[in-house]
Design an enzyme around this catalytic site. Structure first.
Site, PDB file in Angstrom:
ATOM      1  N   SER A  20      48.153  62.725  24.385  1.00  0.00           N
ATOM      2  CA  SER A  20      49.343  62.323  23.627  1.00  0.00           C
ATOM      3  C   SER A  20      49.072  61.064  22.794  1.00  0.00           C
ATOM      4  CB  SER A  20      50.555  62.126  24.551  1.00  0.00           C
ATOM      5  OG  SER A  20      50.393  60.986  25.354  1.00  0.00           O
ATOM      6  N   ARG A  98      36.476  58.742  32.165  1.00  0.00           N
ATOM      7  CA  ARG A  98      35.081  58.779  32.611  1.00  0.00           C
ATOM      8  C   ARG A  98      34.486  57.403  32.363  1.00  0.00           C
ATOM      9  NH1 ARG A  98      30.869  62.336  34.544  1.00  0.00           N
ATOM     10  NH2 ARG A  98      28.943  61.352  33.868  1.00  0.00           N
ATOM     11  N   HIS A 116      44.386  51.113  28.480  1.00  0.00           N
ATOM     12  CA  HIS A 116      44.479  51.169  29.944  1.00  0.00           C
ATOM     13  C   HIS A 116      45.952  51.005  30.329  1.00  0.00           C
ATOM     14  CE1 HIS A 116      43.302  50.734  34.093  1.00  0.00           C
ATOM     15  NE2 HIS A 116      44.130  49.701  34.157  1.00  0.00           N
ATOM     16  N   GLU A 150      31.822  45.720  32.159  1.00  0.00           N
ATOM     17  CA  GLU A 150      32.595  45.654  33.402  1.00  0.00           C
ATOM     18  C   GLU A 150      33.889  46.438  33.218  1.00  0.00           C
ATOM     19  OE1 GLU A 150      31.730  42.791  31.633  1.00  0.00           O
ATOM     20  OE2 GLU A 150      29.788  42.903  32.653  1.00  0.00           O
ATOM     21  N   ASP A 152      37.391  47.919  32.736  1.00  0.00           N
ATOM     22  CA  ASP A 152      38.738  47.459  32.352  1.00  0.00           C
ATOM     23  C   ASP A 152      38.827  45.947  32.197  1.00  0.00           C
ATOM     24  OD1 ASP A 152      39.587  50.111  32.446  1.00  0.00           O
ATOM     25  OD2 ASP A 152      40.141  49.979  34.548  1.00  0.00           O
ATOM     26  N   GLU A 181      52.710  52.736  25.144  1.00  0.00           N
ATOM     27  CA  GLU A 181      51.327  53.018  24.706  1.00  0.00           C
ATOM     28  C   GLU A 181      51.331  53.626  23.311  1.00  0.00           C
ATOM     29  OE1 GLU A 181      48.616  55.099  27.339  1.00  0.00           O
ATOM     30  OE2 GLU A 181      49.770  54.508  29.092  1.00  0.00           O
TER      31      GLU A 181
HETATM   32  C1  GAR Z   1      47.323  57.171  29.313  1.00  0.00           C
HETATM   33  O1  GAR Z   1      48.360  56.673  30.120  1.00  0.00           O
HETATM   34  C2  GAR Z   1      46.179  56.188  29.251  1.00  0.00           C
HETATM   35  O2  GAR Z   1      46.588  54.846  29.265  1.00  0.00           O
HETATM   36  C3  GAR Z   1      45.429  56.528  30.503  1.00  0.00           C
HETATM   37  O3  GAR Z   1      45.452  57.919  30.579  1.00  0.00           O
HETATM   38  C4  GAR Z   1      46.660  58.387  29.972  1.00  0.00           C
HETATM   39  C5  GAR Z   1      46.295  59.442  28.972  1.00  0.00           C
HETATM   40  O4  GAR Z   1      47.432  60.046  28.422  1.00  0.00           O
HETATM   41  N1  GAR Z   1      44.087  56.014  30.475  1.00  0.00           N
HETATM   42  C6  GAR Z   1      43.444  55.625  31.562  1.00  0.00           C
HETATM   43  O5  GAR Z   1      43.919  55.658  32.672  1.00  0.00           O
HETATM   44  C7  GAR Z   1      42.045  55.119  31.292  1.00  0.00           C
HETATM   45  N2  GAR Z   1      41.513  54.471  32.464  1.00  0.00           N
HETATM   46  P1  GAR Z   1      47.295  60.946  27.128  1.00  0.00           P
HETATM   47  O6  GAR Z   1      46.140  61.908  27.397  1.00  0.00           O
HETATM   48  O7  GAR Z   1      48.601  61.657  27.035  1.00  0.00           O
HETATM   49  O8  GAR Z   1      47.013  60.039  25.968  1.00  0.00           O
END
Ligand code: GAR
EC number: 2.1.2.2
Length: 217
Positions: A20, A98, A116, A150, A152, A181
């Site tokens: 998204s 990943r 993040h 490192e 995040d 986001e």
């Molecule tokens: C989002 O909330 C993003 O912040 C998170 O995965 C989700 C993806 O949503 N990312 C992480 O956790 C990275 N460590 P999306 O596929 O709908 O954009």
């Protein structure tokens, strides 16, 4: 430094799932007529629904199945080969689940941007929403940052926040964080196209032209 050339910025977006955030970037880029190309979307998960959306929207869509690799470095090097085909100015990790190895991160340092789902440095890693609720914080959100080796912890570009209410569940909180986001990542991507995000000598991210790096839902 603010960009003066007419050259379009090229982005490669990495995803692992529904994508998204990637969709928001693509749509905002189109609607606001950014000087940018979304050159490719790459997923490490061949079943990522975001890949179908990208294909339907005529974006180069590549699947590189990380589960078929026993060697992490080999995956990183194949990913890097795919990315380099597009010579991107920036690689956006938009829900890319990943961990990338140190040499990959060093190769692209300054071009690799991640979102993040927490207000870093709070709650790195997984399960950020449940950890936020369990800890009793009243504020939670997301962080867009340059990726460093490192996990995040790279230089923070922008953050978006929302309340944590007593009645929140992981689902309701995750939904609100995702909404913020969707404001933060496209805004940062736009600033990147304008050359208005940079790293200084102290390795801090600087936003030029008075853009506000703090968003609220
Ligand atoms: C989002 O909330 C993003 O912040 C998170 O995965 C989700 C993806 O949503 N990312 C992480 O956790 C990275 N460590 P999306 O596929 O709908 O954009």
């Amino acid at each position: 430094m603010t960009k003066h050339s007419n050259k379009k910025s090229r982005f490669v977006i990495l995803i692992s799932g529904r994508g998204s955030n990637m969709q928001k970037i693509v749509e905002t880029c189109k609607n606001e007529n950014w000087s940018a190309d979304i050159s490719a979307v790459i997923s490490n998960n061949p079943r990522a629904s975001g890949l179908d959306w990208a294909k339907d929207n005529n974006i180069n869509s590549i699947s590189l199945d990380s589960s078929s690799y026993s060697d992490r470095d080999k995956f990183d090097s194949d990913l890097s080969s795919e990315i380099d085909k597009y010579s991107p100015d920036y690689i956006l990790l938009a829900g890319f689940m990943r961990i990338l190895g140190h040499s990959f991160v060093k190769k692209y340092y300054g071009k690799l941007i991640n979102i993040h789902p927490s207000l870093l440095p709070a709650f790195p890693g997984l399960n950020t929403h449940s950890n936020a609720i369990a800890s009793g914080v009243r504020i939670h959100g997301c962080t867009v940052h340059f990726v460093s080796p490192e996990l995040d912890s790279g230089p923070i570009i922008a953050q978006g926040y929302t309340n944590v209410f007593t009645h929140d569940t992981v689902k309701t909180l995750a939904e609100r964080v995702l909404m913020v986001e969707h404001k933060v990542l496209p805004s940062v991507a736009h600033w990147l196209t304008l050359g208005e995000v940079t790293l200084n000598n102290d390795n801090k991210a600087i936003i030029l032209n008075d853009h506000n790096g703090l968003f609220y839902l």
